[in-house]
Scaffold this motif. Structure first.
Motif, PDB file in Angstrom:
ATOM      1  N   THR A 135       0.854  -1.185   0.000  1.00 36.01           N
ATOM      2  CA  THR A 135       0.000   0.000   0.000  1.00 36.01           C
ATOM      3  C   THR A 135       0.890   1.235   0.000  1.00 36.01           C
ATOM      4  N   ALA A 136       0.292   2.375  -0.290  1.00 34.53           N
ATOM      5  CA  ALA A 136       1.063   3.620  -0.314  1.00 34.53           C
ATOM      6  C   ALA A 136       1.715   3.928   1.044  1.00 34.53           C
ATOM      7  N   PRO A 137       1.001   3.772   2.155  1.00 29.21           N
ATOM      8  CA  PRO A 137       1.653   4.012   3.447  1.00 29.21           C
ATOM      9  C   PRO A 137       2.831   3.066   3.690  1.00 29.21           C
ATOM     10  N   GLU A 138       2.686   1.810   3.259  1.00 28.30           N
ATOM     11  CA  GLU A 138       3.800   0.866   3.407  1.00 28.30           C
ATOM     12  C   GLU A 138       4.966   1.299   2.520  1.00 28.30           C
ATOM     13  N   GLY A 139       4.645   1.824   1.348  1.00 27.47           N
ATOM     14  CA  GLY A 139       5.700   2.340   0.473  1.00 27.47           C
ATOM     15  C   GLY A 139       6.445   3.480   1.116  1.00 27.47           C
ATOM     16  N   LYS A 140       5.728   4.341   1.835  1.00 26.88           N
ATOM     17  CA  LYS A 140       6.385   5.453   2.522  1.00 26.88           C
ATOM     18  C   LYS A 140       7.329   4.946   3.603  1.00 26.88           C
ATOM     19  N   ILE A 141       6.919   3.906   4.305  1.00 26.81           N
ATOM     20  CA  ILE A 141       7.766   3.369   5.377  1.00 26.81           C
ATOM     21  C   ILE A 141       9.099   2.868   4.820  1.00 26.81           C
ATOM     22  N   ILE A 142       9.057   2.131   3.700  1.00 27.88           N
ATOM     23  CA  ILE A 142      10.321   1.609   3.179  1.00 27.88           C
ATOM     24  C   ILE A 142      11.162   2.726   2.553  1.00 27.88           C
ATOM     25  N   CYS A 143      10.490   3.761   2.021  1.00 26.23           N
ATOM     26  CA  CYS A 143      11.245   4.909   1.511  1.00 26.23           C
ATOM     27  C   CYS A 143      11.936   5.647   2.660  1.00 26.23           C
ATOM     28  N   ASP A 144      11.207   5.860   3.729  1.00 25.93           N
ATOM     29  CA  ASP A 144      11.803   6.516   4.911  1.00 25.93           C
ATOM     30  C   ASP A 144      12.991   5.718   5.432  1.00 25.93           C
ATOM     31  N   ALA A 145      12.872   4.385   5.382  1.00 30.35           N
ATOM     32  CA  ALA A 145      13.941   3.529   5.907  1.00 30.35           C
ATOM     33  C   ALA A 145      15.230   3.673   5.107  1.00 30.35           C
ATOM     34  N   TYR A 146      15.115   4.073   3.842  1.00 28.54           N
ATOM     35  CA  TYR A 146      16.303   4.232   2.994  1.00 28.54           C
ATOM     36  C   TYR A 146      16.593   5.695   2.648  1.00 28.54           C
ATOM     37  N   GLY A 147      15.943   6.606   3.352  1.00 31.71           N
ATOM     38  CA  GLY A 147      16.222   8.023   3.156  1.00 31.71           C
ATOM     39  C   GLY A 147      15.754   8.564   1.825  1.00 31.71           C
ATOM     40  N   ILE A 148      14.734   7.925   1.240  1.00 30.01           N
ATOM     41  CA  ILE A 148      14.172   8.391  -0.029  1.00 30.01           C
ATOM     42  C   ILE A 148      13.102   9.429   0.295  1.00 30.01           C
ATOM     43  N   ASN A 149      13.287  10.628  -0.176  1.00 27.08           N
ATOM     44  CA  ASN A 149      12.451  11.759   0.210  1.00 27.08           C
ATOM     45  C   ASN A 149      11.029  11.635  -0.334  1.00 27.08           C
ATOM     46  N   VAL A 150      10.038  11.572   0.571  1.00 29.79           N
ATOM     47  CA  VAL A 150       8.624  11.502   0.198  1.00 29.79           C
ATOM     48  C   VAL A 150       7.857  12.541   1.020  1.00 29.79           C
ATOM     49  N   PRO A 151       6.648  12.940   0.583  1.00 27.82           N
ATOM     50  CA  PRO A 151       5.892  13.981   1.295  1.00 27.82           C
ATOM     51  C   PRO A 151       5.382  13.512   2.657  1.00 27.82           C
ATOM     52  N   GLN A 152       4.968  14.504   3.471  1.00 27.28           N
ATOM     53  CA  GLN A 152       4.273  14.188   4.727  1.00 27.28           C
ATOM     54  C   GLN A 152       2.932  13.547   4.385  1.00 27.28           C
ATOM     55  N   GLU A 153       2.509  12.607   5.189  1.00 29.40           N
ATOM     56  CA  GLU A 153       1.237  11.951   4.904  1.00 29.40           C
ATOM     57  C   GLU A 153       0.750  11.180   6.124  1.00 29.40           C
ATOM     58  N   GLY A 154      -0.476  10.745   6.040  1.00 25.52           N
ATOM     59  CA  GLY A 154      -1.062   9.901   7.070  1.00 25.52           C
ATOM     60  C   GLY A 154      -2.279   9.198   6.498  1.00 25.52           C
ATOM     61  N   VAL A 155      -2.784   8.204   7.216  1.00 25.61           N
ATOM     62  CA  VAL A 155      -3.934   7.431   6.751  1.00 25.61           C
ATOM     63  C   VAL A 155      -5.117   7.698   7.671  1.00 25.61           C
ATOM     64  N   ALA A 156      -6.254   8.031   7.064  1.00 30.45           N
ATOM     65  CA  ALA A 156      -7.480   8.287   7.826  1.00 30.45           C
ATOM     66  C   ALA A 156      -8.487   7.180   7.558  1.00 30.45           C
ATOM     67  N   THR A 157      -9.239   6.830   8.589  1.00 30.65           N
ATOM     68  CA  THR A 157     -10.278   5.798   8.434  1.00 30.65           C
ATOM     69  C   THR A 157     -11.679   6.377   8.601  1.00 30.65           C
ATOM     70  N   SER A 158     -11.747   7.716   8.655  1.00 33.83           N
ATOM     71  CA  SER A 158     -13.049   8.389   8.691  1.00 33.83           C
ATOM     72  C   SER A 158     -12.891   9.761   8.063  1.00 33.83           C
TER      73      SER A 158
END
Length: 710
Positions: free
Chosen positions: A24-47
């Motif tokens: 998923t996109a949030p999971e993609g952000k986690i692995i990018c953060d782990a390797y210092g790949i610059n991605v935007p601020q974000e979060g996941v909402a359920t409502s």
């Protein structure tokens, strides 16, 4: 920076446990953060309320994206909204995205909606990765957004990629100038892009499960680069480990195969027209001085030599066995070779994988592995190794010795190589048929030719590479010592591969070959004639010491065409210094033209050609000469040829060795003159301005890749 492999491993383990094939996109952000790949601020909402709250925290405008392991292509599902400017719009957008997602896939598992900082401005580029069946992990770079799909302006490199290679990728696309800034626009931070390319290449190398990856678009500006969207596809299938002998073992085995002291011919025959008869004739008549053992179950003597029912009956050692028997008989004979400790089997018979009989080919491979025996073929014409006067083939013998080693995957191309070599009097060290490449392939040949003193250039015809990554690794090493030329057959695209990412869909087979061969220092030939002419000409030309090329011509028209050919082939025409321009003008008539090309005009005597060429060779700022000759009564073709050889020999005696190529325009006498020049170390062709420049450019490509130019 330090990477967090544990964070990536945790995500991949979760995806594997859930039997998913993408992140998923949030999971993609986690692995990018782990390797210092610059991605935007974000979060996941359920409502909807949570989405509005997140958006306020991040700051408007924002982007909304559906988060679902079952929806990879979010835009197609109506699962993306950009430029959302208020909390009310966020709430409405949240509801709309959920409706669209369910409409797109009723069974899709919805994890929520991603609220992401909206990034804009700068140039959109794509950074991605793909797993190729032959080359393995590759990283990609090109313009992003719609442009990459329309223009397919993308380049690939083997991963992991060095910083220098990452920078070369940025320069390697056709639109590279856009990134430097055009029409007043500021250039982008190419260092930031290269850093992101390197990080992606390391990530996919560290985690082979990541089969495809897209960062698209990446917004690049003068301030840096940030990936607005991340798509990651995974494949947890464990790849089959390829057979990979050690380099020392390959050298030992290939030396015994290519330079045998004893050869057995299985299926030797006294009957003319039989393959076994032709092989025997070629070995004997070709002048091979080693021992020859005919193998036949019912004959006691073949062509004056004692015959044996089995290789096991032969006294003493046998290095290679040439097979000239039908394919059903091969496995049993191969076992006997293994028991005899024969190192190499030269498998001429067809009827294996090329006909769909994969099981038969797998069987002989299994036998070879059991006995540590190497297989050449099957489905080949055999091979030649001229220093040993060895013609282990059913084709015609060949005896013109030289420094070019050639190989082909096709028997027909092999015959063309033999015919051209004979016609052009091109000396060769070896000609090898590879056929189905059940075992021995281009890697093994490169490893042998690398240290073969009889070989200066290696030219290969190839339809595919069994293990492209292994080839690239070996070629990167060997090309530093000796030029490698490859004709890759099948350049035309057969359609994009089935892929879940933009990068995968754009990974056309030929584009990967193009980029990886260049990365490995291999000169790519565009035609069979190119392959053969490069093999013939590269050993003749001295290695240039720099990029400055000067054209000296007796015809203005030839000068223009030669200049065009230089531009087409990446050669750099020297900007003529004032003092050198003055020096050339001393030898040419007032209506001639100095500069570059130097046009001496057509009515000049041999002395003008000699004086200008002597000056060109003497001046250290000039690194290569291209001669354009025009047939005249004042300087006939053979007069031109002999006076050129005279001045070149004069300069060689002074220790001056520069590459010189020549184009001769005129009547049929220019053919003899061209051959005379070629025979004396000046690569020359009649009736063409393109071919001599292509050969010179091939030498330059190798010299650049090997780091030999100043």
């Amino acid at each position: 920076m330090a990477v967090d492999k544990n964070a990536v491993r945790a995500i991949l383990n979760k995806v594997k446990a859930e039997k998913r094939d993408s992140l998923t996109a949030p999971e993609g952000k986690i692995i990018c953060d782990a390797y210092g790949i610059n991605v935007p601020q974000e979060g996941v909402a359920t409502s909807a309320d949570e989405a509005a709250k997140l958006a306020k925290k991040i700051g408007f405008p924002v982007v909304l994206k559906i988060v679902s392991p079952d929806i990879l292509h979010k835009t197609e599902a109506g699962g993306v909204m950009v430029g959302v400017k208020s909390a009310e719009e966020v709430k409405a957008g949240y509801a709309k995205i959920l409706v669209n997602a369910k409409k797109y896939n009723k069974k899709a598992k919805i994890d929520g909606v991603q609220i992401q900082q909206m990034i804009g401005g700068g140039q959109e580029v794509l950074i991605g990765a793909v797993t190729d069946p032959s080359f393995g992990k590759l990283v990609a770079f090109g313009l992003g957004g719609v442009l990459v799909e329309v223009l397919k302006d993308i380049t690939f490199r083997l991963a992991p990629t060095s910083e220098a290679e990452a920078k070369s990728m940025i320069e390697g696309i056709q639109a590279a100038e856009i990134l430097k800034g055009v029409r007043g626009a500021k250039g982008v931070d190419r260092g930031a892009i290269a850093d992101m390319i390197s990080k992606v290449s390391k990530l996919i190398s560290d985690f082979p499960e990541i089969s495809e990856m897209d960062l698209n678009p990446v917004f690049a500006s003068e301030k840096g680069a940030i990936a607005a969207d991340v798509r990651v596809v995974v494949d947890f299938t464990v790849p089959v480990k390829r057979y990979s002998p050690k380099q020392a073992d390959i050298v030992r085995q290939m030396n015994r195969i290519m330079k045998p002291d004893a050869v057995a011919v299985i299926g030797a025959s006294n009957e003319a027209g039989k393959i076994g008869n032709s092989v025997m004739k070629n070995l004997i008549n070709g002048g091979y001085k080693g021992k020859i053992y005919p193998i036949h179950p019912k004959q006691s003597e073949i062509m004056g030599l004692k015959a044996y029912a089995s290789v096991k009956d032969v006294p003493g050692n046998v290095d290679i066995a040439v097979f000239a028997i039908p394919h059903p008989l091969v496995p049993a004979a191969l076992i006997e070779c293994g028991e005899k400790k024969i190192q190499g089997a030269i498998l001429i018979p067809s009827g294996f994988a090329e006909t769909g009989n994969v099981a038969a080919q797998d069987e002989i491979i299994k036998i070879a592995r059991k006995y540590d025996m190497r297989l050449m073929g099957p489905n080949i014409y055999g091979f030649y190794y001229l220093p040993k006067n060895l013609s282990a083939t059913f084709c015609t013998p060949y005896d013109v010795k030289g420094k070019a080693a050639l190989s082909s995957q096709s028997g027909g191309i092999g015959m063309a190589i033999i015919g051209f070599s004979r016609s052009a009097k091109m000396g060769v060290s070896a000609i090898v048929g590879l056929g189905n490449k059940s075992d021995i392939d281009e890697d093994d040949l490169l490893t042998f030719f690398e240290d073969d003193d009889n070989t200066q250039v290696i030219a290969m015809h190839c339809e595919d590479l069994k293990d492209g990554r292994s080839f690239a690794e070996v070629a990167s090493r060997v090309s530093k010592k000796k030029p490698i030329v490859m004709l890759k057959a099948g350049r035309t695209s057969l359609g994009a591969r089935a892929a879940a990412s933009h990068t995968g869909a754009l990974a056309g087979n030929d584009k990967i070959y193009e980029d990886v061969l260049k990365q490995s220092g291999v000169i790519r030939a565009r035609s069979l004639n190119n392959l053969l002419e490069f093999a013939r000409g590269i050993p003749v030309l001295p290695t240039p010491k720099g990029e400055n090329v000067v054209i000296i011509t007796g015809a203005g028209g030839s000068g223009v065409l030669l200049s065009d050919a230089c531009a087409d082939n990446g050669l750099s025409l020297m900007k003529m210094p004032k003092d050198l321009d003055t020096a050339f003008r001393k030898f040419i008539p007032p209506f001639g033209a100095a500069g570059n090309p130097v046009d001496i005009t057509g009515g000049e005597p041999p002395s003008t050609y000699q004086n200008t060429v002597r000056l060109g060779l003497s001046d250290e700022r000039i690194h290569a000469l291209i001669l354009g000759y025009w047939h005249t009564i004042v300087t006939p073709p053979m007069v031109f040829a002999k006076c050129m050889v005279e001045v070149v020999d004069e300069m060689r005696k002074k220790g001056i060795h520069k590459p010189i190529v020549a184009s001769l325009a005129g009547d049929v006498e220019v053919e003899e003159a061209s051959q005379y020049l070629y025979d004396h170390g000046i690569v020359a062709y009649p009736y063409t301005t393109e071919k001599p420049v292509e050969v010179l450019a091939a030498k330059y490509k190798w010299a650049r890749a090997a780091g030999l130019l100043k």
